[in-house]
Design a protein around this motif. Structure first.
Motif, PDB file in Angstrom:
ATOM      1  N   PRO A   1     -39.181  75.541-132.651  1.00  9.61           N
ATOM      2  CA  PRO A   1     -40.416  75.050-132.011  1.00  9.61           C
ATOM      3  C   PRO A   1     -40.235  73.874-131.052  1.00  9.61           C
ATOM      4  N   ARG A   2     -39.010  73.495-130.715  1.00  5.15           N
ATOM      5  CA  ARG A   2     -38.795  72.422-129.757  1.00  5.15           C
ATOM      6  C   ARG A   2     -39.119  72.911-128.340  1.00  5.15           C
ATOM      7  N   HIS A   3     -39.738  72.047-127.576  1.00  3.92           N
ATOM      8  CA  HIS A   3     -39.919  72.236-126.137  1.00  3.92           C
ATOM      9  C   HIS A   3     -40.683  73.515-125.792  1.00  3.92           C
ATOM     10  N   LYS A   4     -41.883  73.626-126.355  1.00  4.46           N
ATOM     11  CA  LYS A   4     -42.773  74.705-125.934  1.00  4.46           C
ATOM     12  C   LYS A   4     -43.255  74.433-124.511  1.00  4.46           C
ATOM     13  N   GLY A   5     -43.617  75.483-123.799  1.00  5.33           N
ATOM     14  CA  GLY A   5     -44.146  75.308-122.457  1.00  5.33           C
ATOM     15  C   GLY A   5     -43.068  75.269-121.387  1.00  5.33           C
ATOM     16  N   LEU A   6     -43.320  74.503-120.337  1.00  5.26           N
ATOM     17  CA  LEU A   6     -42.484  74.519-119.139  1.00  5.26           C
ATOM     18  C   LEU A   6     -41.436  73.401-119.150  1.00  5.26           C
ATOM     19  N   HIS A   7     -40.515  73.488-118.162  1.00  2.00           N
ATOM     20  CA  HIS A   7     -39.514  72.445-117.895  1.00  2.00           C
ATOM     21  C   HIS A   7     -38.660  72.143-119.123  1.00  2.00           C
ATOM     22  N   THR A   8     -38.278  73.183-119.845  1.00  2.00           N
ATOM     23  CA  THR A   8     -37.596  72.990-121.124  1.00  2.00           C
ATOM     24  C   THR A   8     -36.218  72.364-120.967  1.00  2.00           C
ATOM     25  N   HIS A   9     -35.518  72.681-119.894  1.00  2.18           N
ATOM     26  CA  HIS A   9     -34.154  72.191-119.742  1.00  2.18           C
ATOM     27  C   HIS A   9     -34.139  70.679-119.498  1.00  2.18           C
ATOM     28  N   GLN A  10     -35.010  70.223-118.621  1.00  3.71           N
ATOM     29  CA  GLN A  10     -35.083  68.791-118.373  1.00  3.71           C
ATOM     30  C   GLN A  10     -35.569  68.061-119.618  1.00  3.71           C
ATOM     31  N   ARG A  11     -36.492  68.653-120.337  1.00  7.19           N
ATOM     32  CA  ARG A  11     -37.019  68.010-121.547  1.00  7.19           C
ATOM     33  C   ARG A  11     -35.940  67.911-122.621  1.00  7.19           C
ATOM     34  N   ALA A  12     -35.080  68.934-122.713  1.00  4.66           N
ATOM     35  CA  ALA A  12     -33.975  68.859-123.672  1.00  4.66           C
ATOM     36  C   ALA A  12     -33.023  67.722-123.304  1.00  4.66           C
ATOM     37  N   LEU A  13     -32.762  67.560-122.003  1.00  6.67           N
ATOM     38  CA  LEU A  13     -31.903  66.467-121.556  1.00  6.67           C
ATOM     39  C   LEU A  13     -32.556  65.109-121.834  1.00  6.67           C
ATOM     40  N   ASP A  14     -33.841  65.005-121.519  1.00  5.40           N
ATOM     41  CA  ASP A  14     -34.544  63.739-121.715  1.00  5.40           C
ATOM     42  C   ASP A  14     -34.595  63.350-123.200  1.00  5.40           C
ATOM     43  N   ALA A  15     -34.627  64.362-124.061  1.00  6.22           N
ATOM     44  CA  ALA A  15     -34.697  64.095-125.497  1.00  6.22           C
ATOM     45  C   ALA A  15     -33.338  63.781-126.102  1.00  6.22           C
ATOM     46  N   GLY A  16     -32.278  63.945-125.312  1.00  6.86           N
ATOM     47  CA  GLY A  16     -30.941  63.701-125.824  1.00  6.86           C
ATOM     48  C   GLY A  16     -30.447  64.770-126.779  1.00  6.86           C
ATOM     49  N   ASP A  17     -30.950  66.000-126.629  1.00  5.95           N
ATOM     50  CA  ASP A  17     -30.547  67.087-127.522  1.00  5.95           C
ATOM     51  C   ASP A  17     -29.054  67.380-127.372  1.00  5.95           C
ATOM     52  N   ALA A  18     -28.405  67.627-128.488  1.00 10.35           N
ATOM     53  CA  ALA A  18     -26.986  67.996-128.454  1.00 10.35           C
ATOM     54  C   ALA A  18     -26.797  69.476-128.178  1.00 10.35           C
ATOM     55  N   GLU A  19     -27.817  70.276-128.480  1.00  5.43           N
ATOM     56  CA  GLU A  19     -27.758  71.706-128.197  1.00  5.43           C
ATOM     57  C   GLU A  19     -29.117  72.183-127.703  1.00  5.43           C
ATOM     58  N   HIS A  20     -29.078  73.288-127.021  1.00  4.83           N
ATOM     59  CA  HIS A  20     -30.257  73.866-126.397  1.00  4.83           C
ATOM     60  C   HIS A  20     -30.098  75.374-126.573  1.00  4.83           C
ATOM     61  N   GLY A  21     -30.966  76.156-125.993  1.00  2.00           N
ATOM     62  CA  GLY A  21     -30.786  77.594-126.146  1.00  2.00           C
ATOM     63  C   GLY A  21     -32.029  78.372-125.793  1.00  2.00           C
ATOM     64  N   ALA A  22     -32.159  79.547-126.417  1.00  2.24           N
ATOM     65  CA  ALA A  22     -33.266  80.454-126.138  1.00  2.24           C
ATOM     66  C   ALA A  22     -33.749  81.075-127.441  1.00  2.24           C
ATOM     67  N   SER A  23     -35.014  81.471-127.436  1.00  2.00           N
ATOM     68  CA  SER A  23     -35.643  82.071-128.614  1.00  2.00           C
ATOM     69  C   SER A  23     -36.417  83.314-128.202  1.00  2.00           C
ATOM     70  N   VAL A  24     -36.373  84.336-129.041  1.00  2.00           N
ATOM     71  CA  VAL A  24     -37.243  85.499-128.885  1.00  2.00           C
ATOM     72  C   VAL A  24     -38.247  85.463-130.029  1.00  2.00           C
ATOM     73  N   HIS A  25     -39.528  85.593-129.684  1.00  3.23           N
ATOM     74  CA  HIS A  25     -40.567  85.455-130.700  1.00  3.23           C
ATOM     75  C   HIS A  25     -41.701  86.441-130.457  1.00  3.23           C
ATOM     76  N   PHE A  26     -42.453  86.708-131.528  1.00  2.57           N
ATOM     77  CA  PHE A  26     -43.706  87.435-131.381  1.00  2.57           C
ATOM     78  C   PHE A  26     -44.717  86.535-130.697  1.00  2.57           C
ATOM     79  N   VAL A  27     -45.600  87.121-129.929  1.00  3.87           N
ATOM     80  CA  VAL A  27     -46.619  86.363-129.215  1.00  3.87           C
ATOM     81  C   VAL A  27     -47.910  86.368-130.019  1.00  3.87           C
TER      82      VAL A  27
END
Length: 214
Positions: free
Chosen positions: A113-139
């Motif tokens: 549930p991290r970084h819902k919505g837009l601009h996820t890559h910059q938000r991961a950087l701003d948060a200092g995340d050590a890892e990032h990625g992608a998720s597939v989910h039901f809508v």
């Protein structure tokens, strides 16, 4: 019979192309029965024959509900087994979510549930995340809030900016989405009470998948 996929896309359609390539290669037992877009200039539309394209500008409708109703009717007309959001940039209205409940899949470029919505890559950087990625989910009715089926992670490297991180995530997005679609097409994936079931077993935590990243 191959699974019938209705694809929703707003942009260049790289995930759509990955789906088409997998179908052509015989690794995904499915057929794309329609591509639907809110942007007539979306490059994704050019990846399929004109007969499979549906596009309308939302601003030409009286309101959001009218656009959603037209889109829902168009999707229903092709009788899809699954509705696949592949870079679709509009939030789906309640009518669409309810009409195709437990049959809408979305790929999102973050580890929900991290970084819902837009601009996820910059938000991961701003948060200092050590890892990032992608998720597939039901809508469901909540933005990026449906149950997560599977995720793939990539490291956040020193010197990354939003573009380099986005490219690394994109390299795992395609195989991640295809893995879930293979489960769906084979009849192995469904939802029950908001949770994914794989081979009839409830998935209480997302599948964690690893793929080579650039």
């Amino acid at each position: 019979m191959p699974a019938r996929l209705a694809i929703l896309a707003s942009g260049r359609g790289s995930n759509l192309q990955a789906i088409l390539d997998a179908i052509h290669a015989g690794t995904l037992d499915a057929q794309v029965v329609g591509v639907f877009s809110d942007r007539p200039d979306a490059h994704a539309l050019q990846r399929v024959p004109e007969a499979l394209r549906w596009t309308r500008r939302p601003k030409t409708f009286a309101d959001r509900a009218a656009f959603d109703a037209a889109l829902a009717d168009a999707i229903a007309a092709v009788a899809p087994d699954w509705v696949v959001c592949a870079g679709y940039m509009r939030i789906l209205g309640a009518e669409i979510v309810q009409r195709f409940a437990d049959r809408i899949l979305n790929i999102h470029p973050s580890l929900l549930p991290r970084h819902k919505g837009l601009h996820t890559h910059q938000r991961a950087l701003d948060a200092g995340d050590a890892e990032h990625g992608a998720s597939v989910h039901f809508v469901n009715a909540e933005l990026d809030g449906g149950a997560v089926i599977a995720q793939a992670t990539v490291p956040v490297l020193p010197g990354d900016d939003a573009d380099t991180l986005a490219a690394r995530v994109l390299a795992v997005e395609h195989p991640l989405f295809l893995h879930v679609l293979q489960l769906a097409a084979a009849g192995r994936l469904r939802a029950c009470d908001g949770l994914p079931l794989i081979d009839g077993q409830r998935l209480f935590t997302p599948l964690s998948l690893q793929f080579p990243a650039s």
